[in-house]
Motif scaffolding. Structure first.
Motif, PDB file in Angstrom:
ATOM      1  N   GLU A   1      41.353  40.445  34.425  1.00 19.20           N
ATOM      2  CA  GLU A   1      41.958  40.485  35.758  1.00 19.20           C
ATOM      3  C   GLU A   1      42.861  39.272  35.896  1.00 19.20           C
ATOM      4  OE1 GLU A   1      41.135  42.874  37.918  1.00 19.20           O
ATOM      5  OE2 GLU A   1      39.040  43.464  37.604  1.00 19.20           O
TER       6      GLU A   1
ATOM      7  N   PHE B   1      31.720  39.652  35.266  1.00 20.27           N
ATOM      8  CA  PHE B   1      30.944  39.910  36.477  1.00 20.27           C
ATOM      9  C   PHE B   1      29.762  40.785  36.097  1.00 20.27           C
ATOM     10  CE2 PHE B   1      32.616  44.253  36.966  1.00 20.27           C
ATOM     11  CZ  PHE B   1      33.765  44.165  36.186  1.00 20.27           C
TER      12      PHE B   1
ATOM     13  N   TRP C   1      30.987  49.501  46.413  1.00 23.61           N
ATOM     14  CA  TRP C   1      30.134  50.328  45.570  1.00 23.61           C
ATOM     15  C   TRP C   1      30.823  51.696  45.451  1.00 23.61           C
ATOM     16  CZ3 TRP C   1      24.203  49.878  46.760  1.00 23.61           C
ATOM     17  CH2 TRP C   1      23.457  50.427  45.712  1.00 23.61           C
TER      18      TRP C   1
ATOM     19  N   VAL D   1      28.144  49.533  41.054  1.00 20.59           N
ATOM     20  CA  VAL D   1      28.361  48.406  41.970  1.00 20.59           C
ATOM     21  C   VAL D   1      28.400  47.096  41.205  1.00 20.59           C
ATOM     22  CG1 VAL D   1      25.889  47.975  42.454  1.00 20.59           C
ATOM     23  CG2 VAL D   1      27.603  47.466  44.214  1.00 20.59           C
TER      24      VAL D   1
HETATM   25  P1  ATP Z   1      38.496  47.569  42.037  1.00 15.04           P
HETATM   26  O1  ATP Z   1      39.285  48.716  42.610  1.00 15.04           O
HETATM   27  O2  ATP Z   1      37.975  46.608  43.071  1.00 15.04           O
HETATM   28  O3  ATP Z   1      39.167  46.879  40.875  1.00 15.04           O
HETATM   29  P2  ATP Z   1      37.144  49.428  40.395  1.00 15.04           P
HETATM   30  O4  ATP Z   1      37.356  50.693  41.157  1.00 15.04           O
HETATM   31  O5  ATP Z   1      37.955  49.149  39.216  1.00 15.04           O
HETATM   32  O6  ATP Z   1      37.191  48.192  41.412  1.00 15.04           O
HETATM   33  P3  ATP Z   1      34.712  50.197  39.147  1.00 15.04           P
HETATM   34  O7  ATP Z   1      35.282  50.309  37.811  1.00 15.04           O
HETATM   35  O8  ATP Z   1      34.385  51.416  39.915  1.00 15.04           O
HETATM   36  O9  ATP Z   1      35.630  49.257  40.051  1.00 15.04           O
HETATM   37  O10 ATP Z   1      33.466  49.212  39.072  1.00 15.04           O
HETATM   38  C1  ATP Z   1      32.321  49.369  39.880  1.00 15.04           C
HETATM   39  C2  ATP Z   1      32.045  48.145  40.713  1.00 15.04           C
HETATM   40  O11 ATP Z   1      32.080  46.956  39.933  1.00 15.04           O
HETATM   41  C3  ATP Z   1      33.040  47.903  41.835  1.00 15.04           C
HETATM   42  O12 ATP Z   1      32.712  48.674  42.962  1.00 15.04           O
HETATM   43  C4  ATP Z   1      32.863  46.429  42.109  1.00 15.04           C
HETATM   44  O13 ATP Z   1      31.733  46.206  42.957  1.00 15.04           O
HETATM   45  C5  ATP Z   1      32.534  45.871  40.751  1.00 15.04           C
HETATM   46  N1  ATP Z   1      33.713  45.250  40.114  1.00 15.04           N
HETATM   47  C6  ATP Z   1      34.707  45.879  39.458  1.00 15.04           C
HETATM   48  N2  ATP Z   1      35.586  44.994  38.952  1.00 15.04           N
HETATM   49  C7  ATP Z   1      35.120  43.768  39.299  1.00 15.04           C
HETATM   50  C8  ATP Z   1      35.570  42.432  39.064  1.00 15.04           C
HETATM   51  N3  ATP Z   1      36.647  42.175  38.352  1.00 15.04           N
HETATM   52  N4  ATP Z   1      34.848  41.408  39.573  1.00 15.04           N
HETATM   53  C9  ATP Z   1      33.715  41.646  40.286  1.00 15.04           C
HETATM   54  N5  ATP Z   1      33.237  42.877  40.528  1.00 15.04           N
HETATM   55  C10 ATP Z   1      33.924  43.934  40.047  1.00 15.04           C
END
Ligand code: ATP
Length: 463
Positions: free
Chosen positions: A208, A221, A295, A336
């Motif tokens: 990121e 994370f 989540w 989540v």
């Molecule tokens: P976002 O749109 O915020 O990047 P995402 O849709 O890519 O999230 P998912 O791949 O669905 O996220 O991941 C599931 C969960 O993991 C998310 O709902 C979030 O709580 C957590 N998460 C995802 N990316 C990160 C990150 N870089 N740092 C902290 N938590 C994260």
């Protein structure tokens, strides 16, 4: 409380009281990386344990897993991450700021109070929106952008000393794929039968580059993910989906104590949703900068198992013992971030009372979440009998709870320190304790103090 400054207050409290530090700070820090200090480690562990208890231990239809962070590279090819796990980035040609194009656009429209969602839009469509609206660079305010380009989020690494092309591997971008690739082993080695779920907690890694918002988005994370497998001919997905929504809501409000008014569900529309998903909804929390995903809940059909079957050549189907039908189970995936829940919990429990010098800050954390369930103080540190008695109280309570100890400074200061880390009860061992075996117990929220007999202390704290 001015909304934007709440994050600053939490960041300051986290540093001051040992929840979160900028990572590698003595070397100038590392963007989007943080270390969890003594209080943060406790809070994280409490959230993680509660999740595991609720979703794995308390359910006969769930089992746990702890898969590798580095999996076979083909896993990420099959899952689609190598080809399409990317963010659309845009660079400012003036000040060189690199930013996520979706964030640039969404933040711009949010500031105009006309919020839009751009997930699912192509690079060209995003370019068009940036150009048509002349969206300026948030850093230097100029308007001179490169085109929108995709950058893969997977962290690459290499294994051993084999030739370079063969040694390339990835740190997992999510924990979920580990569940799919162990699916057959779990079916073969345990007594599970459909429908059942597999839960896993562990570190995930994403490259990121968007800065800011503290631990909301970090390079590494902790995720807690579930794949709930079912036979689409025997189990209707819609009620199952609703059940998961209820369990997730109940966890966040009931176990983490977050206010329902700060939460909402948001369904992905056709453009935003992945092509293989029949329904995706995000539970969003009202972060100081707006409602954002906490989540995700997605009905992913049999997409992942199909991909892994195709790429590995291994039959992953299950057999319906009643009629011999062979099929790939479908899944519903609640995913989540534990670290994102951690941040939400701090934001939601932060309280200020009074003003100026008199202001009291405390975290109204649920007792099960608080880094210390109780803290023990000898009234003074230079009276051996008091210290010995307090030490005994500490030892007794720590059989059951995580207990803090403080013998420094005046009691008022000690209360203030425990308030800021959310300790529900403080127990002071004083001269009266030596006479009648009672201690002073002070309640975090009401600040009321009561004399409690030592024999009753455990049940008092358990209330
Ligand atoms: P976002 O749109 O915020 O990047 P995402 O849709 O890519 O999230 P998912 O791949 O669905 O996220 O991941 C599931 C969960 O993991 C998310 O709902 C979030 O709580 C957590 N998460 C995802 N990316 C990160 C990150 N870089 N740092 C902290 N938590 C994260």
């Amino acid at each position: 409380m001015a909304e934007q400054t709440l994050t600053d207050k939490i960041v300051a409290l986290c540093k001051r009281r040992g929840f979160v530090y900028p990572s590698s700070e003595i070397y100038g820090g590392l963007a989007n990386s943080y270390d969890y200090g003594p209080m943060g480690a406790n809070l994280l562990r409490n959230i993680r344990n509660l999740w595991w208890k609720e979703f794995v231990e308390k359910r006969p239809d769930m089992v746990g897993l702890d898969s590798s962070i580095i999996l076979h590279p083909m896993v990420w090819k099959a899952s689609g991450h190598v080809d399409s796990f990317s963010d659309a980035m845009i660079d400012c040609k003036e000040c060189k700021t690199r930013t996520r194009a979706d964030h640039l656009i969404e933040d711009y429209f949010e500031s105009k109070k006309e919020p839009i969602k751009v997930e699912g839009k192509t690079e060209d469509q995003m370019d068009q929106i940036v150009q048509e609206n002349k969206i300026p660079c948030p850093a230097c305010k100029k308007f001179n952008w490169t085109k929108v380009r995709k950058f893969n989020l997977l962290f690459e690494t290499s294994i051993g000393i084999v030739p370079e092309s063969e040694s390339k591997a990835y740190l997992r971008g999510e924990t979920a794929q580990g569940i799919f690739v162990s699916f057959k082993n779990i079916m073969d080695s345990t007594r599970v039968k459909l429908p059942f779920g597999v839960g896993q907690i562990g570190k995930s890694f994403r490259n990121e580059i968007t800065k800011g918002n503290f631990v909301f988005r970090t390079l590494e994370f902790e995720q807690a993910e579930i794949e709930y497998f079912f036979d689409p001919e025997k189990t209707e997905w819609e009620p199952l989906f609703e059940n998961w929504k209820n369990s997730m809501w109940e966890f966040v409000t009931g176990k983490l104590g977050v206010k329902g008014e700060n939460l909402r569900w948001r369904a992905h529309d056709d453009e935003e949703r992945s092509f293989y998903s029949k329904r995706t909804e995000d539970m969003e929390y009202k972060f100081p900068w707006g409602f954002k995903e906490l989540w995700g809940l997605a009905y992913r059909t049999d997409y992942d198992l199909t991909q892994h079957e195709n790429f590995s050549g291994v039959d992953l189907k299950v057999v319906d013992s009643s009629d011999g039908r062979k099929f790939l189970p479908h899944v519903i995936e609640p995913a989540v971030g534990i670290t994102r829940m951690f941040f939400m919990t701090l934001l939601d429990s932060y309280r200020e009372e009074g003003e100026g010098e008199e202001m009291r800050i405390y975290l109204a954390l649920k007792p099960d979440l608080a880094p210390y369930r109780v803290a023990v103080f000898p009234l003074v540190s230079n009276k051996v009998e008091l210290v010995e008695k307090a030490d005994q109280v500490f030892k007794d309570l720590s059989q059951i709870y995580s207990v803090g100890w403080d013998d420094r400074g005046n009691i008022g200061k000690r209360y203030r320190a425990q308030d800021e880390i959310g300790t529900p009860y403080c127990v002071t061992v004083d001269y009266q304790t030596l006479e009648d075996g009672t201690v002073t117990v002070r309640d975090r929220d009401s600040m009321k103090q009561e004399r409690v007999a030592l024999e009753e202390l455990q049940s008092y704290i358990a209330r």
